[in-house]
Write a protein that holds these residues in place. Structure first.
Motif: not given
Length: 121
Positions: A57-67
């Motif tokens: 399970s991971t979490y990323y905010p939208d500002s870095v998601k995909g990068r």
């Protein structure tokens, strides 16, 4: 008690990549969630990537998601942050932390000393 030491920060041009590493000590590392946070001058510390104890399970905010991609190696008691397509707004001090809940900064128990990441335009 868990000790955390970050490495891999530095200066990079916009669009470039960096990989941060966090070496940890403590026999119970494998049972902790771990995460990466950052704090820019004049701003609050924010969570940018967290991963639970088994990596499922991971979490990323939208500002870095995909990068950005967080990963962990429990056998080595280490956690990594691969950062691609870096932007000047990613400039901050990056911290590794252990034993907390998602994006809730105040819940994290153990912190490293931080490593500077500077992205030039």
């Amino acid at each position: 008690q868990v000790q955390l030491v970050e490495s891999g920060g530095g200066l990079v041009q916009a669009g470039g990549s960096l990989r941060l590493s966090c070496a940890t000590s403590g026999r119970t590392f494998g049972s902790y969630s771990v995460g990466w946070f950052r704090q820019a001058p004049g701003k609050e510390r924010e969570a940018i990537a967290t991963i639970n104890w088994n990596g499922r399970s991971t979490y990323y905010p939208d500002s870095v998601k995909g990068r950005f991609t967080i990963s962990r190696d429990n056998a080595k008691a280490a956690v990594y942050l691969q950062m691609n397509s870096l932007k000047p707004e990613d400039t901050a001090v990056y911290y590794c932390a252990a034993n907390g809940i998602g994006a809730r900064v105040s819940t994290w128990s153990y912190w490293g000393q931080g490593t500077q990441v500077t992205v030039s335009s």
